[in-house]
Design a protein around this motif. Structure first.
Motif, PDB file in Angstrom:
ATOM      1  N   LYS A  39      -1.457  -7.660 -21.209  1.00 41.80           N
ATOM      2  CA  LYS A  39      -1.834  -7.437 -19.812  1.00 41.80           C
ATOM      3  C   LYS A  39      -0.657  -6.909 -19.003  1.00 41.80           C
ATOM      4  N   LYS A  40       0.545  -7.420 -19.269  1.00 43.59           N
ATOM      5  CA  LYS A  40       1.722  -6.914 -18.576  1.00 43.59           C
ATOM      6  C   LYS A  40       1.989  -5.454 -18.940  1.00 43.59           C
ATOM      7  N   ASP A  41       1.811  -5.111 -20.208  1.00 42.45           N
ATOM      8  CA  ASP A  41       2.005  -3.729 -20.634  1.00 42.45           C
ATOM      9  C   ASP A  41       0.955  -2.805 -20.015  1.00 42.45           C
ATOM     10  N   ILE A  42      -0.289  -3.272 -19.919  1.00 41.68           N
ATOM     11  CA  ILE A  42      -1.340  -2.473 -19.283  1.00 41.68           C
ATOM     12  C   ILE A  42      -1.030  -2.262 -17.811  1.00 41.68           C
ATOM     13  N   GLN A  43      -0.522  -3.305 -17.134  1.00 39.89           N
ATOM     14  CA  GLN A  43      -0.169  -3.176 -15.725  1.00 39.89           C
ATOM     15  C   GLN A  43       0.963  -2.182 -15.525  1.00 39.89           C
TER      16      GLN A  43
END
Length: 306
Positions: free
Chosen positions: A75-79
């Protein structure tokens, strides 16, 4: 008994099959051992005996801590990718507006030149000048005495005369994926599983092992990689496939907690391979290595054991 003469005949102008094997040339094959096979009670991420196991709908089992950290990192990478994509769209919009402003300015200058006979300011249709002072393909800011030399220079291999291609960031997918099966995975689709531990003290005293042994709660068979396992997504209890097909699929109820279940609640657990060829797992690792002039592998590659 002495070796065959064909293996000792080394005066040929080419390598024989046995010489290629000893030199490590070609496709090397090695059968995987027990240490290379994941047991059924190991996490797919840390490869250790799982703690508070969670299972996905495809049967991949993870530790609770491991899969939560994995999903949070995704999720952090997608953000981060979404922010980069938004910044790129904003930059493209600003560049498009700047091009429109320059085009309007050129049209006004051309109109003014036609009506008043002024000296044209832009005599080249392909002339481009950005806000940083970069001139066309020459992606470097130059002074007045270097400008003419840089424009006439045809040394395309120099970094100062090489144009830079813009790096475009594609719109990232907002879905988290399973690290093992590469399908879409959400936290709410994970369910905990409960394995029945073998509490027979006689077997524990004989084995003298710290490893836990799990059994099927219905037929009391020890669970290993040779058995196909089925978990109920409704309650999380794990059975062997024979008991699941014989009882749960017919009675529609769990044999441990008497909780109702449907056929879609039966999830087959993924596991590692076994030593048997009929298990349908690829248990042989192959690697092709080229041994020739200039490869530099003749001295560092160990000889193959015969």
């Amino acid at each position: 008994m002495p070796q065959r003469h064909s293996k000792n005949n080394n005066d040929l102008a080419f390598f024989t099959y046995d010489e290629k094997r000893k030199l490590g040339y070609g496709t090397q094959k090695e059968r995987l051992g027990k240490d290379s096979i994941k047991p059924f009670d190991a996490c797919c991420l840390c490869l250790k005996p799982f703690i508070d196991p969670l299972c996905c709908q495809k049967g991949h089992v993870f530790c609770k801590e491991c899969i939560l950290e994995c999903l949070l990192a995704q999720k952090k990478d997608i953000q981060r990718k979404l922010l980069a994509h938004d910044a790129q769209k904003k930059q493209e919009k600003e560049e498009e507006e700047e091009k429109l402003m320059l085009q309007k300015a050129r049209e006004l200058d051309a109109f003014d030149q036609q009506n008043h006979g002024a000296v044209p300011q832009y005599n080249d249709k392909n002339y481009t000048r950005d806000k940083n002072g970069f001139h066309g393909a020459n992606s470097v800011k130059v002074t007045s005495y270097e400008e003419e030399a840089l424009r006439n220079m045809k040394a395309f291999w120099l970094p100062s005369a090489t144009p830079e291609a813009p790096v475009k960031v594609d719109a990232p997918s907002t879905n988290t994926i399973c690290p093992e099966g590469k399908e879409k995975l959400k936290l709410k689709t994970l369910f905990p599983i409960h394995l029945t531990e073998d509490k027979n003290e006689d077997k524990k005293s004989k084995s003298n092992s710290v490893e836990r042994t799990y059994i099927c709660p219905s037929c009391k068979v020890t669970l290993t990689n040779t058995l196909s396992l089925v978990a109920l997504s409704s309650c999380g209890h794990v059975f062997c496939k024979k008991c699941a097909d014989k009882f749960m699929a017919v009675d529609k109820v769990c044999l441990v907690c008497n909780k109702g279940c449907k056929e879609r609640n039966l999830v087959s657990l993924e596991k590692g391979g076994t030593g048997f060829a009929a298990h349908d797992d690829h248990l042989e690792a192959t690697d092709f290595k080229h041994l020739g002039s200039g490869s530099g592998l003749g001295l560092v590659r160990p000889a193959m054991k015969t």
